[in-house]
Design a protein around this motif. Structure first.
Motif, PDB file in Angstrom:
ATOM      1  N   ILE A  25       0.834  -1.206   0.000  1.00  0.00           N
ATOM      2  CA  ILE A  25       0.000   0.000   0.000  1.00  0.00           C
ATOM      3  C   ILE A  25       0.867   1.255   0.000  1.00  0.00           C
ATOM      4  CG2 ILE A  25      -1.662   1.351   1.337  1.00  0.00           C
ATOM      5  CD1 ILE A  25      -2.925  -1.014  -0.107  1.00  0.00           C
ATOM      6  N   GLY A  26       1.833   1.324   0.922  1.00  0.00           N
ATOM      7  CA  GLY A  26       2.711   2.487   0.959  1.00  0.00           C
ATOM      8  C   GLY A  26       3.490   2.658  -0.333  1.00  0.00           C
ATOM      9  N   LEU A 214       0.044   7.980   6.145  1.00  0.00           N
ATOM     10  CA  LEU A 214       0.188   6.886   7.110  1.00  0.00           C
ATOM     11  C   LEU A 214      -0.355   5.604   6.490  1.00  0.00           C
ATOM     12  CD1 LEU A 214       1.004   5.938   9.919  1.00  0.00           C
ATOM     13  CD2 LEU A 214      -1.258   6.634  10.739  1.00  0.00           C
ATOM     14  N   ALA A 215       0.557   4.663   6.223  1.00  0.00           N
ATOM     15  CA  ALA A 215       0.201   3.370   5.643  1.00  0.00           C
ATOM     16  C   ALA A 215       0.932   2.281   6.407  1.00  0.00           C
ATOM     17  CB  ALA A 215       0.556   3.335   4.162  1.00  0.00           C
ATOM     18  N   ALA A 216       0.858   2.359   7.723  1.00  0.00           N
ATOM     19  CA  ALA A 216       1.649   1.495   8.598  1.00  0.00           C
ATOM     20  C   ALA A 216       0.899   0.261   9.078  1.00  0.00           C
ATOM     21  CB  ALA A 216       2.159   2.294   9.797  1.00  0.00           C
ATOM     22  N   GLY A 217      -0.191  -0.083   8.418  1.00  0.00           N
ATOM     23  CA  GLY A 217      -0.891  -1.317   8.740  1.00  0.00           C
ATOM     24  C   GLY A 217      -1.309  -1.408  10.195  1.00  0.00           C
ATOM     25  N   ALA A 218      -1.021  -2.539  10.807  1.00  0.00           N
ATOM     26  CA  ALA A 218      -1.470  -2.811  12.178  1.00  0.00           C
ATOM     27  C   ALA A 218      -0.829  -1.885  13.205  1.00  0.00           C
ATOM     28  CB  ALA A 218      -1.185  -4.267  12.536  1.00  0.00           C
ATOM     29  N   TRP A 219       0.201  -1.155  12.823  1.00  0.00           N
ATOM     30  CA  TRP A 219       0.894  -0.245  13.737  1.00  0.00           C
ATOM     31  C   TRP A 219       0.395   1.196  13.619  1.00  0.00           C
ATOM     32  CZ3 TRP A 219       2.819  -4.426  11.384  1.00  0.00           C
ATOM     33  CH2 TRP A 219       3.501  -5.369  12.170  1.00  0.00           C
ATOM     34  N   GLY A 322     -14.371  -4.120   9.076  1.00  0.00           N
ATOM     35  CA  GLY A 322     -13.893  -4.777   7.873  1.00  0.00           C
ATOM     36  C   GLY A 322     -13.519  -3.850   6.739  1.00  0.00           C
ATOM     37  N   LEU A 323     -13.535  -2.545   6.979  1.00  0.00           N
ATOM     38  CA  LEU A 323     -13.231  -1.570   5.938  1.00  0.00           C
ATOM     39  C   LEU A 323     -11.912  -0.854   6.237  1.00  0.00           C
ATOM     40  CD1 LEU A 323     -16.733   0.130   5.476  1.00  0.00           C
ATOM     41  CD2 LEU A 323     -15.776  -1.789   4.193  1.00  0.00           C
ATOM     42  N   PRO A 324     -11.163  -0.492   5.218  1.00  0.00           N
ATOM     43  CA  PRO A 324      -9.934   0.278   5.453  1.00  0.00           C
ATOM     44  C   PRO A 324     -10.248   1.728   5.823  1.00  0.00           C
ATOM     45  CG  PRO A 324     -10.309   0.036   3.100  1.00  0.00           C
ATOM     46  CD  PRO A 324     -11.368  -0.793   3.789  1.00  0.00           C
ATOM     47  N   TYR A 325      -9.231   2.415   6.284  1.00  0.00           N
ATOM     48  CA  TYR A 325      -9.315   3.848   6.549  1.00  0.00           C
ATOM     49  C   TYR A 325      -8.572   4.570   5.433  1.00  0.00           C
ATOM     50  CZ  TYR A 325     -11.076   2.708  11.174  1.00  0.00           C
ATOM     51  OH  TYR A 325     -11.847   2.231  12.198  1.00  0.00           O
ATOM     52  N   LEU A 326      -9.322   5.360   4.669  1.00  0.00           N
ATOM     53  CA  LEU A 326      -8.748   6.049   3.516  1.00  0.00           C
ATOM     54  C   LEU A 326      -9.137   7.518   3.539  1.00  0.00           C
ATOM     55  CD1 LEU A 326      -9.698   3.479   0.706  1.00  0.00           C
ATOM     56  CD2 LEU A 326      -7.484   3.719   1.828  1.00  0.00           C
ATOM     57  N   LEU A 337      -4.508   9.119   5.421  1.00  0.00           N
ATOM     58  CA  LEU A 337      -4.437   7.755   5.932  1.00  0.00           C
ATOM     59  C   LEU A 337      -4.789   6.751   4.845  1.00  0.00           C
ATOM     60  CD1 LEU A 337      -5.535   9.677   8.471  1.00  0.00           C
ATOM     61  CD2 LEU A 337      -5.433   7.489   9.635  1.00  0.00           C
ATOM     62  N   ALA A 338      -4.086   5.643   4.845  1.00  0.00           N
ATOM     63  CA  ALA A 338      -4.374   4.533   3.936  1.00  0.00           C
ATOM     64  C   ALA A 338      -3.955   3.264   4.662  1.00  0.00           C
ATOM     65  CB  ALA A 338      -3.626   4.686   2.624  1.00  0.00           C
TER      66      ALA A 338
END
Length: 385
Positions: A25-26, A214-219, A322-326, A337-338
């Motif tokens: 993603i990043g 910010l594309a840091a996944g679980a962090w 269940g949805l991403p943050y965009l 944010l992604a």
């Protein structure tokens, strides 16, 4: 890549973007921002694409992995439709093929309950055909004879996650993107008085930029929480298994409840994947290997003869809805944010790069981002109280 004096001068005068997170993603976002004229720096706490991007087999299952219609299904479809041209572009830009394979997915039913659920999708799913057991066995004759039938999804293709991320890395290198590995971000920096995000704090010191993504996944939540935005993102361990047979058994990706088998160009098959909420524990386990192999063998009996190649795991960023943050959050101007793509990061990489690039350059995104707004995390927290 050596950058000439004039290139360095142009790099210094362009708008600068810092992308926190070096997964697919990043990397996709950095690639789009680079095309838009930004000088990009990717910062990752570990090595290149070491987390959710590796806990994947590369299925582009917009049809096979969504269970109901709605905005998320539409988002997955939009990204899926970009993939062929996007991977061609990446190969031309990088000199490395992402190993995109335009072969459909067979979503097989092994039980009456699963058959009923799959048949119910025909009311809304696009580009799908129900095939009876005999027809499925004509497509893939190594399938278990007990298969009841299934959905044939000709537009659900696949890509190799490792080669995709290598292609992205090479394309970014040619753009002049700076990639900083093994560099954790301690916090997001904000401008005094405005609250605008203006950079990041790292072990090397403070780095500043015109835009931070910010594309840091679980962090990700650990970085937004000090700003007042607690994202309900949590790690979900996904473990995969690679096997090889003397000759390929299948040509399509096979998918059933609890298991998928993805044939790769090198003759191996990737079998996945577990979903375990075990915190940030990435250890691969023998139990997971056993479960995955049993399920694969149930679907494709000759997998019992396969040679073991490897196993691995990564942490996917799960979200409560269940949805991403965009997109942007008004509480932190200068930040996009992604994150929170869960098991769909590979599939959603092209569209995520596109819409974040559009936001960064002042263009209205081609996709309505309202369902993915970061501010919904605040609404969810209020309801919980």
């Amino acid at each position: 890549m050596n950058i000439s004096t004039s290139d360095r001068r142009n790099h210094s005068t362009r708008s600068h973007a810092i992308i926190v997170g070096g997964g697919v993603i990043g990397a996709s976002i950095a690639y789009e921002l680079g095309k838009a004229g930004f000088a990009c720096t990717i910062i990752d706490k570990s090595g290149w694409s070491q987390e959710a991007s590796t806990a994947a087999a590369g299925m582009l299952g917009a049809q096979s992995e969504t269970h109901h219609p709605g905005p998320f299904y539409d988002l997955c479809r939009a990204s899926q439709q970009l993939y062929s041209d996007w991977t061609e572009e990446l190969e031309a830009a990088s000199g490395i093929a992402p190993q995109y394979i335009a072969k459909g997915i067979v979503r097989a039913a092994l039980s009456e309950e699963d058959e009923q659920e799959l048949r119910s999708r025909l009311d809304w799913i696009q580009d799908a055909e129900w095939l009876d057991a005999q027809s499925l066995l004509q497509i893939e004759n190594e399938l278990t004879p007990s298969v009841r039938g299934g959905l044939y999804l000709p537009k659900d293709h696949q890509v190799h996650p490792v080669w995709l991320t290598r292609s992205l890395r090479a394309a970014l290198e040619r753009q002049g993107c700076c990639v900083k590995e093994w560099a954790p971000v301690f916090k997001l920096l904000t401008a005094p008085g405005t609250g605008s995000v203006c950079g990041v704090s790292t072990p090397e010191g403070e780095l500043y930029a015109d835009l931070v993504v910010l594309a840091a996944g679980a962090w990700s939540s650990s970085l937004t929480e000090p700003l007042g935005l607690k994202l309900p993102i949590f790690p979900v361990k996904g473990q995969c298994l690679a096997l090889r047979t003397e000759a390929p058994l299948i040509s399509h990706t096979l998918f059933t409840k609890g298991c998928y088998i993805v044939p790769k160009a090198d003759g191996s098959c990737i079998i996945g994947a577990t979903q375990v909420e075990a915190g940030f524990d990435k250890r691969a386990t023998a139990t997971a290997i056993s479960v995955l192999h049993d399920r694969a063998q149930e679907l494709l009996p000759r997998m019992a003869e396969a040679e073991f190649v490897s196993t691995w795991s990564g942490l996917r960023p799960g979200t409560l809805d269940g949805l991403p943050y965009l997109g942007a959050w008004e509480g932190a101007p200068g930040l996009l944010l992604a994150t929170g793509h869960f098991r769909n990061g590979i599939l959603l990489a092209p569209i995520t790069g596109r819409v974040i690039g559009q936001l960064a350059t002042g263009i209205t995104p081609e996709v309505d981002l309202t369902p993915y707004a970061p501010a919904r995390a605040l609404a969810g927290a209020s309801q919980a109280l």
